[in-house]
Design an enzyme around this catalytic site. Structure first.
Site, PDB file in Angstrom:
ATOM      1  N   SER A   1      -9.934  -7.051  -5.325  1.00 26.42           N
ATOM      2  CA  SER A   1     -12.155  -7.280  -5.746  1.00 26.42           C
ATOM      3  C   SER A   1     -12.364  -5.625  -5.448  1.00 26.42           C
ATOM      4  CB  SER A   1     -12.402  -8.023  -5.568  1.00 26.42           C
ATOM      5  OG  SER A   1     -12.744  -8.110  -3.860  1.00 26.42           O
ATOM      6  N   GLU A   2     -11.734  -5.207  -4.944  1.00 26.07           N
ATOM      7  CA  GLU A   2     -12.025  -3.604  -4.477  1.00 26.07           C
ATOM      8  C   GLU A   2     -11.500  -2.237  -5.311  1.00 26.07           C
ATOM      9  OE1 GLU A   2     -11.302  -5.463  -1.884  1.00 26.07           O
ATOM     10  OE2 GLU A   2     -13.002  -5.449  -0.975  1.00 26.07           O
TER      11      GLU A   2
ATOM     12  N   LEU B   1      11.212 -20.666  -5.037  1.00 26.18           N
ATOM     13  CA  LEU B   1      10.150 -19.265  -4.058  1.00 26.18           C
ATOM     14  C   LEU B   1       8.438 -19.841  -4.916  1.00 26.18           C
ATOM     15  CD1 LEU B   1       9.153 -17.779  -2.695  1.00 26.18           C
ATOM     16  CD2 LEU B   1      10.178 -15.779  -4.266  1.00 26.18           C
TER      17      LEU B   1
ATOM     18  N   SER C   1      -7.901  -5.757   4.824  1.00 28.64           N
ATOM     19  CA  SER C   1      -8.392  -5.011   4.256  1.00 28.64           C
ATOM     20  C   SER C   1      -8.481  -6.218   3.362  1.00 28.64           C
ATOM     21  CB  SER C   1      -7.180  -4.544   3.149  1.00 28.64           C
ATOM     22  OG  SER C   1      -6.996  -2.645   4.482  1.00 28.64           O
TER      23      SER C   1
ATOM     24  N   ASP D   1       0.607  -1.218  -0.315  1.00 28.90           N
ATOM     25  CA  ASP D   1      -0.208   0.118   0.403  1.00 28.90           C
ATOM     26  C   ASP D   1       0.932   1.311  -0.681  1.00 28.90           C
ATOM     27  OD1 ASP D   1      -2.750   1.316  -0.372  1.00 28.90           O
ATOM     28  OD2 ASP D   1      -2.794   1.386   2.410  1.00 28.90           O
TER      29      ASP D   1
ATOM     30  N   HIS E   1       3.094   3.668  -8.870  1.00 28.35           N
ATOM     31  CA  HIS E   1       3.154   2.191  -9.201  1.00 28.35           C
ATOM     32  C   HIS E   1       4.307   1.746 -10.076  1.00 28.35           C
ATOM     33  CE1 HIS E   1      -0.734   2.327  -8.158  1.00 28.35           C
ATOM     34  NE2 HIS E   1      -1.172   2.818  -8.451  1.00 28.35           N
TER      35      HIS E   1
END
Length: 224
Positions: free
Chosen positions: A48-49, A113, A178, A2, A19
């Site tokens: 999804s939000e 990984l 969240s 975030d 970003h």
């Protein structure tokens, strides 16, 4: 992960710049995870939000994801990283879905990984989907209602073949999950850090691991 937007706005840059810098942080953390012997790393890349964001920002995010999948997947493959997707990737446009499919296929047998991207993901929706699948199996007679328990629900989740997370890190000073891996994080250690995601690098990753190592995990029991 975030804080991309706040990082960009603080520098009077377009959000996409945040970003892009955040994508560089992903690469740095993947390398750090490999060096530290972390076997599973799950990134909440698009909730999804997030579909509620502007059309431009969603388009910028998906274009950036396509770029990194196309140009960085061979590097991940060479590092022995297996890429997995959870959520609803079918909601994205065809070209991105194809890049995701190709990346998963290319890295399928890698074992250093497992890097899981949560895309169009919501923890509540995942639990509902698992419950619906079990209900359908019960109605069809494939399982008995009495056989529905924590184990069968776990096995109906998209992460059924992965261990539950030991540690959940939340950046940017926010102190909530969240809607991320709600079922799986029941006993995870939670670490909240004030750093914005684009500024999160190996040093911050190692700090989180160090704080985790100092925790005493009892899972509801008494200390030894």
């Amino acid at each position: 992960m975030d804080g991309n937007g706040r990082w960009a706005r603080a520098r009077r840059l377009p959000v996409i710049a945040g970003h892009r810098k955040g994508a560089e942080s992903v690469q740095e953390c993947v390398r750090a995870a490999i060096r530290q012997g972390v076997r599973y790393l799950t990134l909440y890349a698009f909730s999804s939000e997030n579909w509620r964001r502007s059309t431009k920002e969603v388009g910028d995010l998906t274009s950036l994801l396509r770029f990194y999948l196309r140009h960085k997947i061979n590097e991940l493959h060479a590092q022995g990283v297996r890429l997995r997707i959870i959520g609803e990737p079918e909601r994205f446009e065809g070209p991105l879905r194809e890049e995701l499919r190709r990346a998963e296929s290319l890295t399928l047998h890698n074992t250093t990984l497992t890097l899981t991207l949560a895309l169009s993901y919501g923890g509540r929706a995942e639990i509902v989907q698992a419950a619906r699948r079990l209900a359908e199996d019960a109605v069809a007679g494939r399982i008995a209602v009495d056989d529905i328990n924590e184990s069968t629900l776990h096995n109906a989740l998209q992460t059924a073949d992965m261990p539950d997370p030991d540690l959940v890190i939340r950046t940017s000073g926010e102190s909530r999950l969240s809607n991320f891996l709600l079922w799986q994080s029941a006993y995870a250690e939670l670490i909240f850090m004030d750093v914005l995601w684009p500024d999160f690098g190996e040093a911050e990753f190692l700090e989180a691991l160090s704080r985790f190592a100092g925790r005493q995990r009892r899972f509801g029991g008494r200390p030894a």
